[in-house]
Design a protein around this motif. Structure first.
Motif, short mmCIF file in Angstrom:
data_model
loop_
_atom_site.label_atom_id
_atom_site.label_comp_id
_atom_site.label_asym_id
_atom_site.label_seq_id
_atom_site.Cartn_x
_atom_site.Cartn_y
_atom_site.Cartn_z
N SER A 73 4.14 -6.51 -1.74
CA SER A 73 4.78 -7.46 -1.11
C SER A 73 3.70 -8.13 -0.37
O SER A 73 3.63 -9.37 -0.17
N TYR A 74 3.14 -7.19 0.68
CA TYR A 74 1.98 -8.10 1.56
C TYR A 74 1.07 -8.52 0.82
O TYR A 74 0.48 -9.59 1.03
N SER A 75 0.57 -8.09 -0.72
CA SER A 75 -0.51 -8.83 -1.23
C SER A 75 0.13 -10.00 -1.74
O SER A 75 -0.70 -11.29 -1.76
N ASN A 76 1.48 -10.22 -2.30
CA ASN A 76 1.99 -11.22 -2.67
C ASN A 76 2.14 -12.50 -1.54
O ASN A 76 1.97 -13.57 -1.82
N TYR A 77 2.32 -11.98 -0.43
CA TYR A 77 2.44 -12.90 0.68
C TYR A 77 1.32 -13.53 0.97
O TYR A 77 1.16 -14.68 1.31
N ARG A 78 0.29 -12.57 1.01
CA ARG A 78 -1.23 -13.15 1.31
C ARG A 78 -1.51 -14.38 0.40
O ARG A 78 -2.20 -15.18 0.54
N GLN A 79 -1.30 -13.88 -1.11
CA GLN A 79 -1.58 -14.83 -2.16
C GLN A 79 -1.06 -16.27 -2.16
O GLN A 79 -1.64 -17.01 -2.56
N LEU A 80 0.17 -16.28 -1.59
CA LEU A 80 1.01 -17.35 -1.39
C LEU A 80 0.60 -18.17 -0.12
O LEU A 80 1.49 -19.10 0.20
N GLY A 81 -0.30 -17.69 0.75
CA GLY A 81 -0.74 -18.37 1.83
C GLY A 81 -0.19 -17.75 3.08
O GLY A 81 -0.31 -18.66 4.08
N GLY A 82 0.50 -16.74 3.20
CA GLY A 82 1.21 -16.23 4.37
C GLY A 82 -0.10 -15.46 5.17
O GLY A 82 -1.17 -14.92 4.79
N ILE A 83 0.32 -15.38 6.42
CA ILE A 83 -0.65 -14.91 7.40
C ILE A 83 -0.10 -13.58 8.02
O ILE A 83 1.06 -13.84 8.66
N THR A 84 -0.52 -12.44 7.84
CA THR A 84 0.11 -11.22 8.38
C THR A 84 -0.30 -10.89 9.80
O THR A 84 -1.12 -11.67 10.32
N GLU A 85 0.54 -10.03 10.42
CA GLU A 85 0.42 -9.89 11.84
C GLU A 85 -1.05 -9.43 12.16
O GLU A 85 -1.74 -9.83 13.32
N TYR B 140 10.65 12.10 0.10
CA TYR B 140 9.43 11.64 0.24
C TYR B 140 8.54 10.87 -0.75
O TYR B 140 7.87 9.84 -0.61
N ARG B 141 9.25 10.95 -2.14
CA ARG B 141 8.74 10.05 -3.26
C ARG B 141 9.49 8.88 -3.08
O ARG B 141 8.69 7.91 -3.28
N ARG B 142 10.62 8.70 -2.60
CA ARG B 142 11.07 7.40 -2.17
C ARG B 142 10.24 6.65 -1.27
O ARG B 142 10.05 5.31 -1.34
N ILE B 143 9.60 7.25 -0.16
CA ILE B 143 9.17 6.68 0.95
C ILE B 143 7.61 6.24 0.20
O ILE B 143 7.27 5.17 0.65
N GLN B 144 7.01 6.97 -0.49
CA GLN B 144 5.84 6.79 -1.20
C GLN B 144 6.15 5.38 -2.11
O GLN B 144 5.26 4.48 -2.09
N GLU B 145 7.05 5.42 -2.78
CA GLU B 145 7.60 4.37 -3.66
C GLU B 145 7.86 2.96 -2.76
O GLU B 145 7.11 1.92 -3.14
N LEU B 146 8.56 3.21 -1.66
CA LEU B 146 8.85 2.06 -0.67
C LEU B 146 7.37 1.64 -0.16
O LEU B 146 7.18 0.47 -0.02
N GLN B 147 6.31 2.47 0.20
CA GLN B 147 5.05 1.98 0.62
C GLN B 147 4.31 1.22 -0.37
O GLN B 147 3.70 0.10 -0.05
N GLN B 148 4.38 1.61 -1.75
CA GLN B 148 3.80 0.75 -2.61
C GLN B 148 4.36 -0.40 -2.79
O GLN B 148 3.57 -1.47 -3.09
N LEU B 149 5.62 -0.69 -2.64
CA LEU B 149 6.22 -1.85 -2.82
C LEU B 149 6.01 -2.77 -1.70
O LEU B 149 5.70 -3.99 -1.71
N LEU B 150 5.91 -2.18 -0.48
CA LEU B 150 5.50 -3.00 0.72
C LEU B 150 3.86 -3.47 0.49
O LEU B 150 3.94 -4.59 0.78
N GLU B 151 2.87 -2.66 0.04
CA GLU B 151 1.78 -2.97 -0.29
C GLU B 151 1.80 -4.07 -1.18
O GLU B 151 0.96 -5.26 -0.92
#
Length: 139
Positions: free
Chosen positions: A41-53, A28-39
């Motif tokens: 990553s999404y933030s970085n992707y958007r800042q670099l001009g990427g468009i999410t689904e 469960y902790r690992r899932i939470q950690e991965l969710q934070q990393l995913l968020e």
């Protein structure tokens, strides 16, 4: 989640919980950690001009809404033009009714000036015996 430090939490669970439960907590902790990393990553992707689904879906929906609005505005404009044409026709009909009433009133006034006789008696038809209609003359 409780605000217990990792060491105390691990120590507590190591002695009092079965092994499967410890694995579940770690997973469960690992899932939470991965969710934070995913968020992140999404933030970085958007800042670099990427468009999410989600952003693509939102833009597509926005485009469809704008198209619908344009179509409805065009329909509204055509209805507005149609209404204006009908109002113009109505004004023309009202003017014609006014002219016809005025003409009728003039006719009635003219007829009333002739000794208030009905129209059919204002012309006298004289008949000659055995010949039929000879001539017609006014009153």
């Amino acid at each position: 989640m409780l605000n217990i430090s990792m060491n105390v939490f691990s120590y507590f669970h190591a002695f009092y919980l079965p092994v499967e439960s410890c694995l579940t907590v770690r997973a469960y902790r690992r899932i939470q950690e991965l969710q934070q990393l995913l968020e992140i990553s999404y933030s970085n992707y958007r800042q670099l001009g990427g468009i999410t689904e989600e952003e693509r879906k939102m833009k597509k929906e926005e485009k469809e809404f704008k198209k619908t609005v344009r179509e409805l505005e065009a329909q509204l404009e055509s209805e507005r033009v149609r209404r204006e044409n009908l109002e113009s026709q109505l004004d023309g009909c009202r003017a014609e009714i006014g002219r016809l009433r005025e003409s009728r009133d003039r006719f009635d006034r003219g007829r009333c000036g002739d000794k208030k006789q009905p129209i059919h008696s204002s012309v006298v038809v004289k008949l000659a015996p055995n010949i039929g209609l000879l001539w017609a003359a006014p009153g």
